[in-house]
Motif scaffolding. Structure first.
Motif, PDB file in Angstrom:
ATOM      1  N   HIS A   1      36.430  34.452 -51.560  1.00 45.41           N
ATOM      2  CA  HIS A   1      36.652  33.046 -51.230  1.00 45.41           C
ATOM      3  C   HIS A   1      36.497  32.806 -49.732  1.00 45.41           C
ATOM      4  O   HIS A   1      37.467  32.499 -49.026  1.00 45.41           O
ATOM      5  N   PRO A   2      35.296  32.948 -49.192  1.00 44.15           N
ATOM      6  CA  PRO A   2      35.098  32.787 -47.741  1.00 44.15           C
ATOM      7  C   PRO A   2      35.362  31.354 -47.279  1.00 44.15           C
ATOM      8  O   PRO A   2      35.090  30.396 -47.998  1.00 44.15           O
ATOM      9  N   ASP A   3      35.886  31.217 -46.052  1.00 42.79           N
ATOM     10  CA  ASP A   3      36.104  29.909 -45.456  1.00 42.79           C
ATOM     11  C   ASP A   3      35.298  29.812 -44.158  1.00 42.79           C
ATOM     12  O   ASP A   3      34.469  30.670 -43.859  1.00 42.79           O
ATOM     13  N   GLU A   4      35.556  28.777 -43.369  1.00 38.27           N
ATOM     14  CA  GLU A   4      34.791  28.568 -42.144  1.00 38.27           C
ATOM     15  C   GLU A   4      35.051  29.649 -41.110  1.00 38.27           C
ATOM     16  O   GLU A   4      34.170  29.981 -40.308  1.00 38.27           O
ATOM     17  N   ASP A   5      36.248  30.222 -41.090  1.00 38.26           N
ATOM     18  CA  ASP A   5      36.513  31.327 -40.175  1.00 38.26           C
ATOM     19  C   ASP A   5      35.639  32.532 -40.524  1.00 38.26           C
ATOM     20  O   ASP A   5      35.160  33.242 -39.624  1.00 38.26           O
ATOM     21  N   VAL A   6      35.453  32.762 -41.821  1.00 38.63           N
ATOM     22  CA  VAL A   6      34.576  33.860 -42.250  1.00 38.63           C
ATOM     23  C   VAL A   6      33.138  33.573 -41.839  1.00 38.63           C
ATOM     24  O   VAL A   6      32.414  34.467 -41.380  1.00 38.63           O
TER      25      VAL A   6
END
Length: 331
Positions: free
Chosen positions: A39-44
């Motif tokens: 579940h990647p987000d913008e930080d990733v």
């Protein structure tokens, strides 16, 4: 919620969760291993582009529904393919894999049985012995684990197909919903083919010399994987053909049984028609000579037996005529 697990060769980290802010330092300390991001987000996204220097087009594929492909960029390799989802038997989710030096970075949105198998392989003694082969070998092991997961699923479908074939050729009883089960099995195999065929194409493309995807040290492993993928695709095709053949056989048998039943009904109707045809003139004779009038011939004396004899002769003549026409006594 984003979760990041770090797996290292030294055994200090075996899938323990780590914050994105600590990941780069931990990777420098370990030197090689596997990073699994769910579940990647913008930080990733920022970490993948700024810290790992992955190409923005490859990173964008981690946040969209990509097509299965393998590509070599200037500083890393990238591959994405569909793997089976653990939530439902035939649901699939795309797994993205980055290969950068000794590191394998995977990005996903679901729990994948093939990835769980790869996790066990990564921490095995055999995998540690081949650590010097780098991330190429890790990708081979990952693809092999996903292929094995499809094989295990196909084993269950093989048993189901054998059971349905036995039911089709079992004359002792009728099985409800047999045709629906065959249609469902064929549809499931078609769904499997939608994932295994692109996966096979990716592996074959990796082995092309002009792609320069596979290192010489791992080429033999990928050729073995290529044979495995071809066998997997052929197996799906064979099961699909077997399901179609079994379905067609069932439909043919059903049509034959229906034709036999219709023939039996036709035989009954023919028999009843013959009986009715014979009885019609006999009923007419009985009705005429049953009138209460003395002017009718055979109205007295032995007239009754004459009438019965005439009716018998008339019946015999009709039966002979029917037989001559082939309406009775012949098949």
């Amino acid at each position: 919620m984003t979760t990041i697990q770090l797996h290292t060769r030294d055994g200090e980290r075996k899938g323990s969760e780590i914050a994105i802010s600590e990941l780069s330092a931990a990777m420098e300390a370990a030197e090689s291993g596997w990073v699994d991001i769910r579940h990647p987000d913008e930080d990733v996204r920022t970490w993948l582009m700024d810290e790992m220097h992955f190409h923005h087009l490859a990173v964008d594929d981690c946040f969209a529904e990509p097509v299965s492909k393998a590509y070599v960029y200037d500083e890393h390799k990238f591959v994405t393919f569909a793997a089976r989802d653990a939530d439902r038997e035939l649901d699939t989710e795309h797994l993205r894999a980055f290969l950068s030096g000794p590191w394998l970075v995977t990005v996903r949105d679901a729990e994948l049985p093939g990835l769980a198998d790869f996790r066990r392989r990564f921490h095995s003694a055999k995998s540690r012995k081949r650590a010097d082969l780098g991330s190429d070998y890790l990708l081979y092991d990952l693809l092999d684990a996903v292929a094995d997961d499809w094989y295990r699923l196909l084993d269950r479908f093989s048993d189901k197909l054998d059971e349905l074939e036995d039911q089709v050729f079992d004359p002792s009883r009728k099985y409800p919903n047999l045709l629906e089960d065959l249609h469902e099995l064929k549809g499931d195999l078609r769904e499997i083919s939608k994932s295994t065929t692109p996966l096979n194409e990716i592996v074959q493309r990796m082995l092309r010399p002009d792609e320069e995807f596979v290192s010489p040290e791992t080429e033999d492993y990928f050729r073995d994987l290529s044979d495995l993928m071809r066998s997997l695709v052929r197996r799906v095709e064979n099961y699909n053909a077997g399901a179609a053949s079994t379905r067609d056989t069932y439909i043919s048998q059903y049509s034959m049984r229906l034709a036999e039943e219709q023939a039996d009904v036709g035989e009954v109707m023919r028999t009843l028609t013959i009986i009715a045809t014979i009885m019609l003139p006999l009923t007419l004779i009985a009705g005429v000579f049953g009138m209460n009038t003395e002017v009718l011939p055979f109205a007295s004396g032995d007239g009754f037996w004459y009438i019965i004899t005439a009716m018998g002769l008339f019946t015999a003549l009709m039966l002979v005529w029917f037989r001559g026409k082939g309406w009775i006594g012949r098949k």
